[in-house]
Structures are given as structure tokens and as C-alpha cells.
Design a protein around this motif. Structure first.
Motif, PDB file in Angstrom:
ATOM      1  N   VAL A  82       0.834  -1.209   0.000  1.00 19.12           N
ATOM      2  CA  VAL A  82       0.000   0.000   0.000  1.00 19.12           C
ATOM      3  C   VAL A  82       0.869   1.260   0.000  1.00 19.12           C
ATOM      4  O   VAL A  82       0.651   2.190  -0.788  1.00 19.12           O
ATOM      5  CB  VAL A  82      -0.946   0.004   1.216  1.00 19.12           C
ATOM      6  N   LEU A  83       1.870   1.302   0.875  1.00 20.89           N
ATOM      7  CA  LEU A  83       2.708   2.495   0.984  1.00 20.89           C
ATOM      8  C   LEU A  83       3.630   2.654  -0.225  1.00 20.89           C
ATOM      9  O   LEU A  83       3.844   3.773  -0.711  1.00 20.89           O
ATOM     10  CB  LEU A  83       3.522   2.444   2.277  1.00 20.89           C
ATOM     11  N   LEU A  84       4.170   1.548  -0.722  1.00 18.89           N
ATOM     12  CA  LEU A  84       5.035   1.635  -1.906  1.00 18.89           C
ATOM     13  C   LEU A  84       4.231   2.037  -3.144  1.00 18.89           C
ATOM     14  O   LEU A  84       4.744   2.745  -4.018  1.00 18.89           O
ATOM     15  CB  LEU A  84       5.748   0.306  -2.138  1.00 18.89           C
ATOM     16  N   ALA A  85       2.974   1.601  -3.217  1.00 20.58           N
ATOM     17  CA  ALA A  85       2.116   2.017  -4.332  1.00 20.58           C
ATOM     18  C   ALA A  85       1.883   3.525  -4.288  1.00 20.58           C
ATOM     19  O   ALA A  85       1.884   4.205  -5.321  1.00 20.58           O
ATOM     20  CB  ALA A  85       0.779   1.278  -4.278  1.00 20.58           C
ATOM     21  N   ALA A  86       1.699   4.054  -3.067  1.00 23.59           N
ATOM     22  CA  ALA A  86       1.517   5.502  -2.919  1.00 23.59           C
ATOM     23  C   ALA A  86       2.788   6.244  -3.319  1.00 23.59           C
ATOM     24  O   ALA A  86       2.737   7.283  -3.989  1.00 23.59           O
ATOM     25  CB  ALA A  86       1.140   5.836  -1.477  1.00 23.59           C
ATOM     26  N   ALA A  87       3.945   5.706  -2.907  1.00 24.15           N
ATOM     27  CA  ALA A  87       5.218   6.337  -3.269  1.00 24.15           C
ATOM     28  C   ALA A  87       5.418   6.311  -4.783  1.00 24.15           C
ATOM     29  O   ALA A  87       5.844   7.302  -5.388  1.00 24.15           O
ATOM     30  CB  ALA A  87       6.371   5.628  -2.565  1.00 24.15           C
ATOM     31  N   TRP A  88       5.103   5.191  -5.409  1.00 22.42           N
ATOM     32  CA  TRP A  88       5.255   5.067  -6.860  1.00 22.42           C
ATOM     33  C   TRP A  88       4.345   6.051  -7.592  1.00 22.42           C
ATOM     34  O   TRP A  88       4.740   6.665  -8.579  1.00 22.42           O
ATOM     35  CB  TRP A  88       4.942   3.643  -7.298  1.00 22.42           C
ATOM     36  N   LYS A  89       3.144   6.213  -7.084  1.00 22.17           N
ATOM     37  CA  LYS A  89       2.179   7.115  -7.711  1.00 22.17           C
ATOM     38  C   LYS A  89       2.649   8.565  -7.645  1.00 22.17           C
ATOM     39  O   LYS A  89       2.292   9.385  -8.496  1.00 22.17           O
ATOM     40  CB  LYS A  89       0.827   6.969  -7.009  1.00 22.17           C
ATOM     41  N   THR A  90       3.453   8.889  -6.629  1.00 22.36           N
ATOM     42  CA  THR A  90       3.918  10.274  -6.449  1.00 22.36           C
ATOM     43  C   THR A  90       5.412  10.411  -6.745  1.00 22.36           C
ATOM     44  O   THR A  90       6.054  11.343  -6.266  1.00 22.36           O
ATOM     45  CB  THR A  90       3.635  10.747  -5.011  1.00 22.36           C
ATOM     46  N   ARG A  91       5.966   9.498  -7.536  1.00 22.84           N
ATOM     47  CA  ARG A  91       7.412   9.479  -7.787  1.00 22.84           C
ATOM     48  C   ARG A  91       7.916  10.726  -8.502  1.00 22.84           C
ATOM     49  O   ARG A  91       9.108  11.040  -8.444  1.00 22.84           O
ATOM     50  CB  ARG A  91       7.787   8.241  -8.600  1.00 22.84           C
ATOM     51  N   LYS A  92       7.016  11.463  -9.169  1.00 27.75           N
ATOM     52  CA  LYS A  92       7.439  12.680  -9.871  1.00 27.75           C
ATOM     53  C   LYS A  92       8.009  13.712  -8.902  1.00 27.75           C
ATOM     54  O   LYS A  92       8.714  14.633  -9.311  1.00 27.75           O
ATOM     55  CB  LYS A  92       6.261  13.287 -10.632  1.00 27.75           C
ATOM     56  N   HIS A  93       7.700  13.564  -7.602  1.00 29.45           N
ATOM     57  CA  HIS A  93       8.152  14.542  -6.616  1.00 29.45           C
ATOM     58  C   HIS A  93       9.550  14.245  -6.075  1.00 29.45           C
ATOM     59  O   HIS A  93      10.011  14.943  -5.170  1.00 29.45           O
ATOM     60  CB  HIS A  93       7.161  14.614  -5.459  1.00 29.45           C
ATOM     61  N   ILE A  94      10.204  13.213  -6.617  1.00 33.20           N
ATOM     62  CA  ILE A  94      11.574  12.929  -6.175  1.00 33.20           C
ATOM     63  C   ILE A  94      12.457  14.151  -6.399  1.00 33.20           C
ATOM     64  O   ILE A  94      13.375  14.427  -5.630  1.00 33.20           O
ATOM     65  CB  ILE A  94      12.150  11.709  -6.938  1.00 33.20           C
ATOM     66  N   ARG A  95      12.165  14.898  -7.462  1.00 34.93           N
ATOM     67  CA  ARG A  95      12.945  16.101  -7.777  1.00 34.93           C
ATOM     68  C   ARG A  95      12.183  17.374  -7.427  1.00 34.93           C
ATOM     69  O   ARG A  95      12.491  18.447  -7.939  1.00 34.93           O
ATOM     70  CB  ARG A  95      13.319  16.105  -9.265  1.00 34.93           C
ATOM     71  N   GLY A  96      11.180  17.256  -6.566  1.00 33.70           N
ATOM     72  CA  GLY A  96      10.376  18.411  -6.195  1.00 33.70           C
ATOM     73  C   GLY A  96      10.991  19.199  -5.050  1.00 33.70           C
ATOM     74  O   GLY A  96      12.209  19.200  -4.846  1.00 33.70           O
ATOM     75  N   SER A  97      10.135  19.861  -4.282  1.00 33.65           N
ATOM     76  CA  SER A  97      10.594  20.657  -3.146  1.00 33.65           C
ATOM     77  C   SER A  97      11.136  19.747  -2.049  1.00 33.65           C
ATOM     78  O   SER A  97      10.994  18.520  -2.102  1.00 33.65           O
ATOM     79  CB  SER A  97       9.434  21.490  -2.596  1.00 33.65           C
ATOM     80  N   VAL A  98      11.741  20.356  -1.041  1.00 34.97           N
ATOM     81  CA  VAL A  98      12.263  19.581   0.089  1.00 34.97           C
ATOM     82  C   VAL A  98      11.135  18.802   0.761  1.00 34.97           C
ATOM     83  O   VAL A  98      11.289  17.628   1.105  1.00 34.97           O
ATOM     84  CB  VAL A  98      12.955  20.515   1.107  1.00 34.97           C
ATOM     85  N   ALA A  99       9.977  19.453   0.933  1.00 35.15           N
ATOM     86  CA  ALA A  99       8.829  18.777   1.547  1.00 35.15           C
ATOM     87  C   ALA A  99       8.377  17.591   0.700  1.00 35.15           C
ATOM     88  O   ALA A  99       8.050  16.521   1.230  1.00 35.15           O
ATOM     89  CB  ALA A  99       7.675  19.765   1.734  1.00 35.15           C
ATOM     90  N   ASP A 100       8.350  17.770  -0.628  1.00 35.82           N
ATOM     91  CA  ASP A 100       7.977  16.671  -1.531  1.00 35.82           C
ATOM     92  C   ASP A 100       8.923  15.488  -1.364  1.00 35.82           C
ATOM     93  O   ASP A 100       8.492  14.329  -1.288  1.00 35.82           O
ATOM     94  CB  ASP A 100       8.019  17.138  -2.988  1.00 35.82           C
ATOM     95  N   GLN A 101      10.209  15.775  -1.321  1.00 32.86           N
ATOM     96  CA  GLN A 101      11.208  14.714  -1.211  1.00 32.86           C
ATOM     97  C   GLN A 101      11.125  14.007   0.141  1.00 32.86           C
ATOM     98  O   GLN A 101      11.234  12.773   0.212  1.00 32.86           O
ATOM     99  CB  GLN A 101      12.603  15.298  -1.423  1.00 32.86           C
ATOM    100  N   ILE A 102      10.924  14.783   1.206  1.00 33.32           N
ATOM    101  CA  ILE A 102      10.803  14.175   2.538  1.00 33.32           C
ATOM    102  C   ILE A 102       9.622  13.220   2.576  1.00 33.32           C
ATOM    103  O   ILE A 102       9.724  12.086   3.071  1.00 33.32           O
ATOM    104  CB  ILE A 102      10.649  15.263   3.618  1.00 33.32           C
ATOM    105  N   LEU A 103       8.487  13.661   2.036  1.00 35.74           N
ATOM    106  CA  LEU A 103       7.295  12.817   2.059  1.00 35.74           C
ATOM    107  C   LEU A 103       7.501  11.560   1.221  1.00 35.74           C
ATOM    108  O   LEU A 103       7.158  10.452   1.657  1.00 35.74           O
ATOM    109  CB  LEU A 103       6.089  13.599   1.542  1.00 35.74           C
TER     110      LEU A 103
END
Length: 374
Positions: free
Chosen positions: A124-145
Motif C-alpha cells: 500500500v505504501l510503496l504504491a503511494a510512493a510510486w504514484k507520487t514518484r514525480k516529486h523525487i525532484r520536487g521541493s524539500v517537503a515533496d522529497q521528505i514525504l
């Protein structure tokens, strides 16, 4: 340990519920509050042995855990304007619950239930991370999450193998082994670190939301004067080529006088929408007062002239519907090279001069010093 984890989840759930009331525009806070409350309830049921029947207790706690994990995952995805859909969540929840029930009441198997619970959480959590993977290069908050959700999800995979290894003890005695207790402390540490990370991201999002409200025009959603000044600092710099487009709606006072200010507001909102649709992603677009709009671009005056012509055409092409009336709206545009001036507002002043040249030329026109000289 159990009651400590319950208190952490309970406190966090209440905090996010209050934050969702304070920052109602950040709707994902509600999902976090529900998810954390559900996980905390699961820990409470198992710690307090409610109900006392072991099988019923295990099934009910599993339902709370999965509901909590799915709600937290949905919060993460909604923060990024993503979602898996309720059908996906409902299917996963039912499958997990039925599988757990089977290995509780039909083929009693603690190892199988452990795999379902831990691998289910991880998925469940890895699916959520995969769905939001575009934020790997986002803001600091995006990357932390992203990394928090990804690492918490990943930790359930080796944890499953290690947990199963503790079942070599006598039946029912594994919960008293040092190995099992260590795993529980590890889980508590990981979950608490995850909750703290969520609070950090929430704080950053609230600050960003307040900043957006401060720097945005309430009526149109574009930047206001203050927001434009802040954004221009990051756009302009030594050696860069920038240009300013100043736009003013033609005969706007007549629209307000004849149709009322509510109609004028509709015209301003539609103007902002059309300008934003034509502007490039990197352009800065603002409403600086009344019917005046500014667009700052990285490029030459020639680039600004071409963009201003597209703005002008977009405004004049289609009438704006206001109630039963259909209003033809046009604009006049003045352009100046902002890098030719020491101060940004000096460039805007030059663009304003050119705007009135366009007005005197009959309105619905674009003017710049360079165009007049050619």
C-alpha cells in the motif's frame, strides 16, 4: 510500548484533525487524521485485548490497520493531486480481510497472517510512493514525504522475514522473546519517525499555502503586485534577457457602469483565464490593479511582441457571456525590455507609456518602442 504507540497515533490524529479545520484547503489532512486514528485504534484493541477473543481481536485490529494504511496512502496521493480510486482501496481492503479471516478460522496460520499484514502494508505504501514518484525532484517537503513513505513501506519487507524467524519459539511464547520485543521497538521508532516527517511536511505546506494567499490576487488567482515582485527577483539576473508586457482592458469602465461590478468581475476572471491559457509555463502573469495585467517573460522584445499579439487575439476572438449579454472584450498592450532598466517598475512604466500609444492608435493594439522605431 503498545500504549505509547497508541498515544502517538492518537495525538497525531487529533493534531491533523485540527489542522484540517485550520487549513481547510489542504484536504489531505483529513485523510491523515482518519488514517492515524484508525492505526491507533488497531494498536489500542490489541494492547487492551478488546475483544478478549483472540481471533476476533486479530481480525478487528487487522481491519483497523489496513483502513489506516489505505487512508494515509490516499492522503499522500491526494496531496499530489493523484488517487488510486475507492474501488482499488475497497478491493484491497476486502481481499486482505478475507485472507486474514481464512487463516484465522479455517486454516489457522500465524505466519500466513504475518505475511498478509506486513506485505500488505508495504504494498500500500510503496504504491503511494510510486504514484507520487514525480516529486523525487520536487521541493524539500515533496522529497521528505516521498522517501518517508517509500522507506516505511520498504521496511515491512525485511521485517516480515525477521518476524517469521521469531516463531521458532514455543507457540504463543514468541511475543516474549527479545527478538520479538526488539522488532516492536523498531516498528515504533519507524512509525514515530514517519509521523514526525508528516508533521514537517504539513508545516511546509501550511507555510506555502499562506504565502500563496498573500501573493495571489483573490479574484483571478494570478499573482498580485507583491507576488510579482517576489517572483521577478528569481527571474531577473545579470546577463538575462527579459521583457514586460503590460495589458489594459479597453472600455472596461463602461462595462462596470452599464452592467455592474459583478459583470466586471466576470470579465476580469475570463481575461485572466485566457491570458493564462496563452502564456507559457515559465512566464509570470499578474493582475496589479483594476483592469491592468502584467506578464514578465524570459526573452527578447520580439518574443514579447509575438506573445502579446496572441494575448490580444485570444481576448478579442470570443465574446464574454455575462448573464444574457455577450460582451466583446479587447485589450491594449505595451512592451518594454526590463533588462534595460535598473529597476523592474521602471520597465513597467515604459510599458505603460507604450500601452497608451496603443490606446491612442485605436485600442486593441500592441506597441513597443522598438516597433515604433522600425
Amino acid at each position: 510500548m503498545g500504549y505509547f504507540v497508541v498515544s502517538v497515533f492518537g495525538t497525531a490524529a487529533v493534531a491533523f484533525a485540527l489542522l484540517s479545520w485550520y487549513a481547510s484547503n489542504l484536504r489531505y489532512f483529513r485523510y491523515l487524521a482518519v488514517g492515524l486514528a484508525s492505526c491507533g485504534t488497531g494498536f489500542l484493541l490489541q494492547t487492551a485485548q478488546i475483544p478478549t477473543n483472540i481471533s476476533a481481536n486479530s481480525l478487528l485490529a487487522t481491519a483497523c490497520y489496513f483502513a489506516g494504511a489505505l487512508s494515509v496512502a490516499e492522503a499522500v496521493k491526494r496531496r499530489s493531486s493523484e488517487t488510486m480510486g475507492w474501488a482499488f482501496h475497497a478491493t484491497l481492503f476486502v481481499v486482505a480481510l478475507l485472507s486474514t479471516a481464512y487463516f484465522l478460522f479455517v486454516d489457522r496460520n500465524l505466519i500466513a497472517r504475518t505475511y498478509i499484514l506486513n506485505f500488505g502494508f508495504g504494498f500500500v505504501l510503496l504504491a503511494a510512493a510510486w504514484k507520487t514518484r514525480k516529486h523525487i525532484r520536487g521541493s524539500v517537503a515533496d522529497q521528505i514525504l516521498f522517501w518517508t513513505i517509500a522507506l516505511v513501506g520498504l521496511h515491512f519487507l525485511p521485517r516480515t522475514v525477521l518476524t517469521v524467524g521469531s516463531f521458532s519459539a514455543a507457540p504463543g511464547e514468541h511475543v516474549n522473546t527479545t527478538f520479538w520485543i526488539t522488532l516492536q521497538y523498531t516498528l515504533a521508532f519507524v512509525l514515530n519517525a514517519g509521523v514526525l516527517a508528516l508533521f514537517g511536511v504539513a508545516g511546509a505546506d501550511i507555510f506555502a499555502s499562506i504565502t500563496r494567499e498573500r501573493d495571489s490576487d483573490v479574484l483571478t488567482g494570478l499573482l498580485n503586485r507583491r507576488g510579482l515582485e517576489t517572483a521577478v527577483r528569481s527571474l531577473t539576473g545579470k546577463g538575462t534577457q527579459n521583457a514586460v508586457i503590460l495589458a489594459d482592458l479597453d472600455n472596461f469602465k463602461a462595462i462596470n457602469d452599464h452592467f455592474g461590478h459583478a459583470a466586471g468581475d466576470i470579465v476580469l476572471q475570463e481575461t485572466a483565464r485566457r491570458l493564462a491559457a496563452v502564456a507559457r509555463k515559465q512566464d509570470l502573469l499578474a493582475r496589479i490593479g483594476g483592469e491592468e495585467f502584467v506578464c514578465v517573460i524570459s526573452g527578447s522584445v520580439e518574443d514579447a511582441l509575438a506573445l502579446a499579439e496572441r494575448f490580444r487575439t485570444s481576448l478579442a476572438a470570443t465574446p464574454v457571456n455575462v448573464g444574457s449579454a455577450s460582451l466583446t472584450v479587447t485589450g491594449s498592450f505595451g512592451i518594454a525590455a526590463s533588462d534595460a532598466y535598473d529597476h523592474f517598475w521602471d520597465a513597467v512604466k515604459e510599458a505603460d507609456t507604450q500601452l497608451y500609444v496603443a490606446k491612442r492608435a485605436g485600442k486593441n493594439a500592441v506597441s513597443s518602442r522598438e516597433r515604433l522605431a522600425s
